[in-house]
Motif scaffolding. Structure first.
Motif, PDB file in Angstrom:
ATOM      1  N   VAL A  12       0.675  -1.219   0.103  1.00 42.12           N
ATOM      2  CA  VAL A  12      -0.287  -0.060   0.141  1.00 42.12           C
ATOM      3  C   VAL A  12       0.976   1.329  -0.188  1.00 42.12           C
ATOM      4  N   VAL A  13       0.169   2.351  -0.295  1.00 47.96           N
ATOM      5  CA  VAL A  13       0.899   3.692  -0.282  1.00 47.96           C
ATOM      6  C   VAL A  13       1.013   4.039   1.307  1.00 47.96           C
TER       7      VAL A  13
ATOM      8  N   MET B   5       4.715   0.390   1.142  1.00 51.01           N
ATOM      9  CA  MET B   5       4.915  -0.133   2.504  1.00 51.01           C
ATOM     10  C   MET B   5       4.249  -1.571   2.419  1.00 51.01           C
ATOM     11  N   SER B   6       4.439  -2.476   3.481  1.00 52.39           N
ATOM     12  CA  SER B   6       3.804  -3.573   3.530  1.00 52.39           C
ATOM     13  C   SER B   6       2.447  -3.288   4.073  1.00 52.39           C
ATOM     14  N   ARG B   7       1.127  -3.912   3.231  1.00 51.83           N
ATOM     15  CA  ARG B   7       0.057  -3.862   3.908  1.00 51.83           C
ATOM     16  C   ARG B   7      -0.246  -4.256   5.470  1.00 51.83           C
ATOM     17  N   PRO B   8      -0.634  -3.569   6.269  1.00 52.85           N
ATOM     18  CA  PRO B   8      -0.871  -4.094   7.525  1.00 52.85           C
ATOM     19  C   PRO B   8      -1.391  -5.396   7.606  1.00 52.85           C
ATOM     20  N   GLY B   9      -0.846  -6.116   8.592  1.00 54.84           N
ATOM     21  CA  GLY B   9      -1.302  -7.650   8.916  1.00 54.84           C
ATOM     22  C   GLY B   9      -0.875  -8.716   7.931  1.00 54.84           C
ATOM     23  N   ASN B  10       0.028  -8.179   6.950  1.00 52.84           N
ATOM     24  CA  ASN B  10       0.633  -9.034   5.875  1.00 52.84           C
ATOM     25  C   ASN B  10       1.160 -10.304   6.626  1.00 52.84           C
ATOM     26  N   VAL B  11       1.119 -11.571   6.321  1.00 55.62           N
ATOM     27  CA  VAL B  11       1.317 -12.725   7.128  1.00 55.62           C
ATOM     28  C   VAL B  11       2.718 -13.349   6.435  1.00 55.62           C
ATOM     29  N   GLY B  12       3.959 -13.347   6.928  1.00 56.83           N
ATOM     30  CA  GLY B  12       5.067 -14.309   6.629  1.00 56.83           C
ATOM     31  C   GLY B  12       5.415 -13.675   5.128  1.00 56.83           C
ATOM     32  N   ALA B  13       5.774 -12.415   5.037  1.00 59.55           N
ATOM     33  CA  ALA B  13       5.982 -12.003   3.518  1.00 59.55           C
ATOM     34  C   ALA B  13       7.345 -12.695   3.383  1.00 59.55           C
TER      35      ALA B  13
ATOM     36  N   VAL C 129       8.324  -6.483   0.707  1.00 57.95           N
ATOM     37  CA  VAL C 129       7.288  -6.201  -0.593  1.00 57.95           C
ATOM     38  C   VAL C 129       7.783  -5.370  -1.364  1.00 57.95           C
ATOM     39  N   THR C 130       8.649  -4.269  -0.814  1.00 57.03           N
ATOM     40  CA  THR C 130       8.879  -3.236  -1.667  1.00 57.03           C
ATOM     41  C   THR C 130      10.108  -3.469  -2.841  1.00 57.03           C
ATOM     42  N   GLU C 131      10.853  -5.065  -2.335  1.00 56.21           N
ATOM     43  CA  GLU C 131      11.687  -5.457  -3.274  1.00 56.21           C
ATOM     44  C   GLU C 131      11.239  -6.261  -4.552  1.00 56.21           C
ATOM     45  N   THR C 132       9.925  -6.346  -4.370  1.00 53.97           N
ATOM     46  CA  THR C 132       9.208  -7.073  -5.561  1.00 53.97           C
ATOM     47  C   THR C 132       8.237  -6.213  -6.146  1.00 53.97           C
ATOM     48  N   SER C 133       7.627  -5.332  -5.507  1.00 53.36           N
ATOM     49  CA  SER C 133       6.596  -4.372  -5.945  1.00 53.36           C
ATOM     50  C   SER C 133       6.721  -2.912  -6.060  1.00 53.36           C
ATOM     51  N   ARG C 134       6.035  -2.235  -6.728  1.00 58.01           N
ATOM     52  CA  ARG C 134       5.791  -0.793  -6.827  1.00 58.01           C
ATOM     53  C   ARG C 134       4.321  -0.409  -6.433  1.00 58.01           C
ATOM     54  N   VAL C 135       3.821   0.583  -6.079  1.00 60.54           N
ATOM     55  CA  VAL C 135       2.338   0.922  -5.750  1.00 60.54           C
ATOM     56  C   VAL C 135       2.001   2.216  -6.208  1.00 60.54           C
ATOM     57  N   ALA C 136       0.979   2.581  -6.704  1.00 62.40           N
ATOM     58  CA  ALA C 136       0.301   3.997  -6.847  1.00 62.40           C
ATOM     59  C   ALA C 136      -1.000   3.941  -6.481  1.00 62.40           C
TER      60      ALA C 136
END
Length: 451
Positions: free
Chosen positions: A172-173, A180-188, A192-199
């Motif tokens: 999420v933004v 940043m990782s979405r709150p509550g993300n389990v066992g990433a 997540v910023t290493e694999t993804s971008r977000v807008a």
């Protein structure tokens, strides 16, 4: 406008009613000692009444619980049963596969698969299809392909999007405008910023800022956000997304799993979108686990022409049960006989009737709430105007109010999707069913607001 003390009192009354009405469901839940979280899937613990209702029967748009109560079902398996529960054509197709033909899963293709692929091409435009058992898996496999074909590592998402449990999508933004990782993300497995971008949805400037990094293999989006309310695109937004992806060398994947409600070919067909890849799942199997992703001819030829990609054995694309005879038979029956063009006209008309009725209640009560419609589905948020992106929509959530309304409706025979205030119409949903829902909702708001 909401008196929180009144809300709390009404909620306690509804909790007591729920417990009194449903002793068999309560007992089943209490005695479930061998299940993680006491339920088959932990998300079933999203329950306004303190325990889930247990299923006895389901047909069309009606569900009966263990205690014998019948409900008008506007949840419909959160789209998985958009065709209705156990539609006759799907049941017949499953029966033929089970009792006459046999071979529920064989690792051999059937001719049904080609029919389904051709029909999905007719509806969504892309030419080459592969099957999965869920849209989550279809998204995962599409992501692997686009990374391989572009030699780029990252996937770009909208904040508070929904693409199942895909690890890369749980971004999420943050407050600084970056991911940043979405709150509550389990066992990433990794940050997540290493694999993804977000807008943010509807933010073309923000999308371009992320694409300028030059490391995005594909933008994976829902045409409208659907799991955080229904956030609709601004006029011209999708044209801008397509132009930017092409300018910066990123592919475009459209996930129609929920937005299939827009029409027979989802938003892709209805809105004239031009993706490189389409993902769909849930509803196309009529209740049997099914998913699919489709590629443009150019992408498919590029992938199959690569001798360094293991697309046959352990390369990370595929599943033993995917594309099984049972699954594709269910998909063919659903697409050919149930979720037809005529069925969508009826479903969308029912959703329009519902949306207009909810809006009338908001207007008459001067409630600062709003509702959006997305074809055969509609959802209200406790804010006005309706949010334009996922972060705004998330901020508009009101868990106490939502739980009260869900419980009030359930105690009077109306089921909504547990995770949000979404109402979905099936081919079996009638105008009388919609009116019954509206009557109970109006009663709930009247009690909540008082004289």
């Amino acid at each position: 406008m909401i008196d929180r003390d009144r809300l709390a009192r009404l909620h306690q009354r509804e909790l007591a009613t729920f417990a009194e009405r449903n002793p068999k469901s309560a007992s089943a839940y209490e005695n479930a000692t061998h299940l993680f979280g006491k339920v088959p899937m932990t998300w079933m613990n999203k329950k306004a009444g303190g325990f889930p209702l247990y299923l006895a029967t389901a047909r069309g748009n009606r569900v009966t619980d263990l205690d014998g109560h019948e409900y008008l079902d506007f949840a419909l398996g959160d789209t998985g049963a958009m065709a209705g529960h156990s539609p006759a054509a799907v049941v017949d197709a499953i029966g033929r596969r089970v009792y006459e033909q046999g071979g529920l899963t064989t690792m051999l293709p059937t001719e049904d698969a080609e029919w389904v692929g051709a029909e999905l091409t007719r509806r969504f435009g892309v030419d080459r299809w592969s099957f999965a058992l869920t849209a989550t898996d279809a998204n995962r496999w599409a992501i692997r392909l686009v990374r391989a074909l572009t030699d780029r590592p990252k996937i770009l998402f909208h904040s508070y999007c929904y693409h199942g449990s895909v690890d890369e999508s749980l971004i999420v933004v943050g407050p600084d405008g970056e991911g940043m990782s979405r709150p509550g993300n389990v066992g990433a497995p990794v940050d997540v910023t290493e694999t993804s971008r977000v807008a943010e949805f509807n933010d073309l400037d923000g999308l371009e800022r992320q694409l300028k990094h030059g490391d995005v293999a594909a933008v994976l989006i829902e045409p409208a956000l659907t799991n955080i309310g229904i956030v609709l695109p601004d006029p011209g937004y999708h044209d801008g997304v397509r132009e930017l992806t092409r300018r910066y060398g990123a592919l475009l994947i459209i996930d129609e799993t929920h937005t299939f409600s827009v029409g027979p070919g989802g938003a892709t067909q209805a809105w004239g979108l031009d993706p490189d890849v389409v993902v769909i799942g849930k509803a196309i199997g009529g209740g049997i686990p099914s998913g699919a992703y489709g590629l443009s001819t150019e992408l498919a030829d590029r992938a199959l022409g690569r001798t360094d990609l293991d697309l046959v054995d352990m390369g990370g694309v595929g599943g033993t049960l995917a594309g099984s005879p049972l699954s594709v038979a269910a998909m063919r029956a659903t697409l050919e006989q149930v979720l037809t063009d005529a069925a969508f006209e009826q479903m969308i008309a029912a959703a329009t009737l519902y949306t207009e009725g909810i809006q009338r209640i908001f207007d008459e009560r001067d409630l600062p709430w709003s509702i959006n419609q997305l074809g055969a589905r509609a959802e209200y948020r406790f804010v006005k105007p309706y949010p334009r992106n996922g972060t705004e929509s998330n901020a508009a959530a009101d868990g106490d109010l939502e739980d009260f309304l869900h419980l009030y409706l359930a105690n009077r025979g109306i089921l909504l999707t547990p995770f949000h205030n979404m109402a979905l119409m099936s081919p079996e949903t009638s105008a009388e069913d919609v009116q019954a829902h509206l009557d109970v909702f109006e009663q709930a708001t009247a009690e909540l607001l008082g004289p």
